[in-house]
Scaffold this motif. Sequence first.
Motif, mmCIF file in Angstrom:
data_model
loop_
_atom_site.group_PDB
_atom_site.id
_atom_site.type_symbol
_atom_site.label_atom_id
_atom_site.label_comp_id
_atom_site.label_asym_id
_atom_site.label_seq_id
_atom_site.Cartn_x
_atom_site.Cartn_y
_atom_site.Cartn_z
ATOM 1 N N MET A 90 47.652 50.713 -25.215
ATOM 2 C CA MET A 90 48.036 51.549 -25.722
ATOM 3 C C MET A 90 49.160 52.559 -25.432
ATOM 4 O O MET A 90 49.995 52.654 -25.899
ATOM 5 N N PHE A 91 49.708 52.432 -24.791
ATOM 6 C CA PHE A 91 50.764 52.155 -23.453
ATOM 7 C C PHE A 91 51.755 51.688 -24.221
ATOM 8 O O PHE A 91 53.248 52.270 -24.288
ATOM 9 N N GLU A 92 51.404 50.127 -24.286
ATOM 10 C CA GLU A 92 52.599 49.744 -24.260
ATOM 11 C C GLU A 92 53.010 49.836 -26.076
ATOM 12 O O GLU A 92 54.023 49.859 -26.918
ATOM 13 N N ALA A 93 52.411 50.224 -26.433
ATOM 14 C CA ALA A 93 52.093 49.767 -27.937
ATOM 15 C C ALA A 93 53.038 51.406 -28.396
ATOM 16 O O ALA A 93 54.040 52.128 -29.577
ATOM 17 N N ALA A 94 52.579 52.902 -27.358
ATOM 18 C CA ALA A 94 53.315 54.221 -27.462
ATOM 19 C C ALA A 94 54.740 54.114 -27.105
ATOM 20 O O ALA A 94 55.611 54.583 -27.787
ATOM 21 N N THR A 95 55.212 53.350 -26.119
ATOM 22 C CA THR A 95 56.468 53.343 -25.718
ATOM 23 C C THR A 95 57.540 51.789 -26.418
ATOM 24 O O THR A 95 58.520 51.534 -26.549
ATOM 25 N N GLY A 96 56.735 50.631 -26.963
ATOM 26 C CA GLY A 96 57.423 49.739 -27.652
ATOM 27 C C GLY A 96 58.023 49.186 -26.787
ATOM 28 O O GLY A 96 58.886 48.643 -27.084
ATOM 29 N N GLY A 97 57.867 48.941 -25.689
ATOM 30 C CA GLY A 97 58.092 48.088 -25.058
ATOM 31 C C GLY A 97 59.794 48.276 -24.159
ATOM 32 O O GLY A 97 60.216 47.243 -23.834
ATOM 33 N N GLN A 98 59.883 49.479 -24.762
ATOM 34 C CA GLN A 98 60.947 49.867 -24.261
ATOM 35 C C GLN A 98 61.146 50.586 -22.800
ATOM 36 O O GLN A 98 59.805 51.488 -22.627
ATOM 37 N N ASP A 99 62.316 49.287 -21.409
ATOM 38 C CA ASP A 99 61.822 50.663 -20.702
ATOM 39 C C ASP A 99 62.515 51.335 -20.483
ATOM 40 O O ASP A 99 62.096 52.182 -19.109
ATOM 41 N N GLU A 100 63.441 52.010 -21.358
ATOM 42 C CA GLU A 100 63.483 53.778 -20.661
ATOM 43 C C GLU A 100 62.797 54.595 -21.469
ATOM 44 O O GLU A 100 62.513 56.072 -21.068
ATOM 45 N N VAL A 101 62.135 54.462 -22.487
ATOM 46 C CA VAL A 101 60.807 55.309 -22.353
ATOM 47 C C VAL A 101 59.729 54.992 -21.671
ATOM 48 O O VAL A 101 59.059 56.202 -21.077
ATOM 49 N N LYS A 102 59.675 53.964 -21.114
ATOM 50 C CA LYS A 102 58.706 53.877 -20.171
ATOM 51 C C LYS A 102 58.799 54.403 -18.554
ATOM 52 O O LYS A 102 58.118 55.458 -18.364
ATOM 53 N N ALA A 103 59.877 54.341 -17.993
ATOM 54 C CA ALA A 103 60.755 55.304 -17.231
ATOM 55 C C ALA A 103 60.146 56.988 -17.816
ATOM 56 O O ALA A 103 60.075 58.039 -16.844
ATOM 57 N N TYR A 104 61.140 57.208 -19.026
ATOM 58 C CA TYR A 104 60.854 58.505 -19.427
ATOM 59 C C TYR A 104 59.423 59.180 -18.948
ATOM 60 O O TYR A 104 58.999 60.124 -18.703
ATOM 61 N N MET A 105 58.615 58.419 -19.418
ATOM 62 C CA MET A 105 56.781 58.985 -19.074
ATOM 63 C C MET A 105 56.262 59.005 -17.659
ATOM 64 O O MET A 105 55.548 59.735 -17.940
ATOM 65 N N ALA A 106 57.593 57.455 -16.943
ATOM 66 C CA ALA A 106 56.413 57.921 -15.714
ATOM 67 C C ALA A 106 57.555 59.450 -14.995
ATOM 68 O O ALA A 106 56.747 59.698 -14.180
ATOM 69 N N GLY A 107 58.638 59.470 -15.206
ATOM 70 C CA GLY A 107 59.250 60.829 -14.853
ATOM 71 C C GLY A 107 57.979 62.028 -15.125
ATOM 72 O O GLY A 107 58.184 62.508 -14.649
ATOM 73 N N LEU A 108 57.167 61.944 -15.945
ATOM 74 C CA LEU A 108 56.484 62.883 -15.828
ATOM 75 C C LEU A 108 55.699 63.833 -15.634
ATOM 76 O O LEU A 108 54.804 64.466 -15.476
ATOM 77 N N HIS A 109 55.089 62.449 -14.225
ATOM 78 C CA HIS A 109 53.923 62.504 -13.771
ATOM 79 C C HIS A 109 54.848 62.634 -12.709
ATOM 80 O O HIS A 109 55.811 62.620 -11.920
ATOM 81 N N PRO A 110 54.437 63.588 -11.473
ATOM 82 C CA PRO A 110 55.257 64.853 -10.570
ATOM 83 C C PRO A 110 54.566 63.105 -9.708
ATOM 84 O O PRO A 110 55.981 63.615 -8.197
ATOM 85 N N ILE A 111 53.723 62.305 -9.172
ATOM 86 C CA ILE A 111 54.030 61.373 -8.461
ATOM 87 C C ILE A 111 54.707 60.395 -8.600
ATOM 88 O O ILE A 111 55.083 58.773 -8.147
ATOM 89 N N GLY A 112 55.260 60.163 -10.077
ATOM 90 C CA GLY A 112 56.908 59.287 -10.577
ATOM 91 C C GLY A 112 56.175 57.886 -10.677
ATOM 92 O O GLY A 112 57.051 57.324 -10.954
ATOM 93 N N ARG A 113 54.700 58.243 -10.980
ATOM 94 C CA ARG A 113 55.043 56.420 -11.664
ATOM 95 C C ARG A 113 53.897 56.351 -12.800
ATOM 96 O O ARG A 113 52.848 57.828 -12.543
ATOM 97 N N ILE A 114 53.758 55.549 -13.566
ATOM 98 C CA ILE A 114 52.270 55.462 -14.323
ATOM 99 C C ILE A 114 51.186 54.741 -13.566
ATOM 100 O O ILE A 114 51.255 54.294 -12.626
ATOM 101 N N GLY A 115 50.311 55.543 -14.074
ATOM 102 C CA GLY A 115 49.092 55.459 -13.722
ATOM 103 C C GLY A 115 48.305 53.608 -14.397
ATOM 104 O O GLY A 115 48.245 52.894 -15.085
ATOM 105 N N THR A 116 47.452 53.092 -13.361
ATOM 106 C CA THR A 116 46.607 51.788 -13.508
ATOM 107 C C THR A 116 44.642 51.999 -13.769
ATOM 108 O O THR A 116 44.574 53.034 -13.672
ATOM 109 N N PRO A 117 44.507 51.058 -14.673
ATOM 110 C CA PRO A 117 43.232 51.544 -15.180
ATOM 111 C C PRO A 117 42.589 51.064 -14.028
ATOM 112 O O PRO A 117 41.725 51.818 -13.764
ATOM 113 N N LEU A 118 42.797 50.155 -12.792
ATOM 114 C CA LEU A 118 41.715 50.293 -11.450
ATOM 115 C C LEU A 118 41.977 51.555 -11.091
ATOM 116 O O LEU A 118 40.501 51.993 -11.083
ATOM 117 N N GLU A 119 42.764 52.716 -10.945
ATOM 118 C CA GLU A 119 43.047 53.849 -10.613
ATOM 119 C C GLU A 119 41.837 54.938 -12.021
ATOM 120 O O GLU A 119 40.837 55.803 -11.234
#
Length: 124
Positions: A65-94
């Motif tokens: 779902m994340f890949e589809a939402a970002t279209g695989g674009q690194d700048e969109v992924k970086a923007y979304m990571a920046g929305l989280h104070p921890i500075g990254r996207i979470g993992t399924p394991l977490e």
Amino acid sequence: QMLKQGSGAIVNMASANGVVAFPTFPLYTASKSAVIGLTKAAALQYAKAGIRINVVAPAVIETDMFEAATGGQDEVKAYMAGLHPIGRIGTPLEVANAILFLSSDMASFITGETLMVDGGYVAQ
């Protein structure tokens, strides 16, 4: 079976967007808010039967779902990571670890709660 044995744990899945809203996703927000409300009501209904019911609410997680939402674009992924104070996207394991915790005896006094797995997203 849980009623017969007098114990059990149910973990429902919602989203951080069930707690805070995005204006472009009103139906998603409504459905995830409904899961949280249903979890609270069910937790109260079944607490005396020994069944704990909680919900996990992740923010952005590395999924299809994340890949589809970002279209695989690194700048969109970086923007979304920046929305989280921890500075990254979470993992399924977490997310899985949160579910395992709530399902375990370590969470034996927890019911009706929403466990945010969101890298601080909702705290801001």
